[in-house]
Design a protein around this motif. Sequence first.
Motif, mmCIF file in Angstrom:
data_model
loop_
_atom_site.group_PDB
_atom_site.id
_atom_site.type_symbol
_atom_site.label_atom_id
_atom_site.label_comp_id
_atom_site.label_asym_id
_atom_site.label_seq_id
_atom_site.Cartn_x
_atom_site.Cartn_y
_atom_site.Cartn_z
ATOM 1 N N ASP A 67 -6.328 -7.306 -14.877
ATOM 2 C CA ASP A 67 -6.605 -7.409 -13.536
ATOM 3 C C ASP A 67 -5.987 -8.832 -12.697
ATOM 4 N N ARG A 68 -5.898 -9.478 -13.471
ATOM 5 C CA ARG A 68 -5.000 -10.982 -12.971
ATOM 6 C C ARG A 68 -3.701 -10.478 -12.706
ATOM 7 N N ARG A 70 -2.687 -7.517 -11.626
ATOM 8 C CA ARG A 70 -2.814 -6.670 -10.652
ATOM 9 C C ARG A 70 -2.947 -7.466 -9.278
ATOM 10 N N ARG A 71 -3.792 -8.403 -9.363
ATOM 11 C CA ARG A 71 -4.178 -9.135 -8.182
ATOM 12 C C ARG A 71 -2.874 -10.128 -7.846
ATOM 13 N N ARG A 72 -2.090 -10.544 -8.699
ATOM 14 C CA ARG A 72 -0.832 -11.233 -8.495
ATOM 15 C C ARG A 72 -0.032 -10.301 -7.836
ATOM 16 N N GLN A 74 -0.331 -8.031 -5.818
ATOM 17 C CA GLN A 74 -0.622 -7.627 -4.665
ATOM 18 C C GLN A 74 -0.156 -8.894 -3.549
ATOM 19 N N LYS A 75 0.106 -9.899 -4.164
ATOM 20 C CA LYS A 75 0.478 -11.149 -3.367
ATOM 21 C C LYS A 75 2.048 -11.406 -3.554
ATOM 22 N N GLU A 156 -4.864 -0.386 -6.123
ATOM 23 C CA GLU A 156 -4.435 -1.194 -7.094
ATOM 24 C C GLU A 156 -2.827 -1.708 -6.643
ATOM 25 N N LEU A 159 -3.236 -5.091 -1.053
ATOM 26 C CA LEU A 159 -4.271 -5.762 -0.631
ATOM 27 C C LEU A 159 -5.024 -5.336 0.551
#
Length: 268
Positions: A67-68, A70-72, A74-75, A156, A159
């Motif tokens: 999950d970390r 994936r969030r990274r 997106q940015k 996923e 953002l």
Amino acid sequence: SSGINAEWPLRPGKKQATASSSKPTSKPTAKQSAPRTNEPSKKRFKPDTKSVANNPNTFKWLKTTVDRLRRRYQKERKPVSIDDLIKMTGLDLDPHEKAWLTNALKDNPKVLFEREKEKFSFKPSYPMHNKDDLLNILREHYDNGMGGIMELDVKECILKAEEVIAELKSENLLKCVTRSDKQVVIYYRDTSVECQLSEDFKELWNTISVKEISENDIENYLKRVGIATMEGYGLKKKNAMKKKPVKRKRNVKMLNSHLDSKMLKEFD
């Protein structure tokens, strides 16, 4: 005198022994090595990943790190090392647990591992980051007859995907369809082929019965004309268990009519 050396005077090429030279010099031994640390030696360290696999927290570690990533993604698209990833997630892992997590990330289908740099990054279903990427992929699927894409795959990658989907939907550029399993599929909407149909044509269309045509016949026809069909559409019906018929015992009334009268005896 008694304090004079017996070998006096010294012979040529021989030096007089002094007090400093007579003291033995201390040499470093194997015991006098570098101070011990909590980190095991890299040469001798063999991770015990089998025992770590029995830890009930392994799924939590893997989910947190994926999950970390994936969030990274997106940015930013920069990969990250396992040490930096553990620091980002705040996990407290020993060397054995760290080795298990490294191997688990390498085998995860949603994680991309760069062997040369020893770094990890998120592996999305589609290479999209913004509104334009989503629209291009939807148009490509539409032109090639590949159907739509799942809303989960969009969320996923992008953002604030809900806002992006709502914006494209307001512009009549996509269409969302909810399946029977409540999963949403997004399709590209080609307004150039849309036309207004009369009510008479709609009624005539609805009167046509397709009961005699099975789903396999429809799928085969679409394949013959070059249109791809979506796999796994809808929920699979479980095969109903056939109950075995219960054998009931028939009540048969026994009669003595087949016995001869001579065989019967009376007992007092």
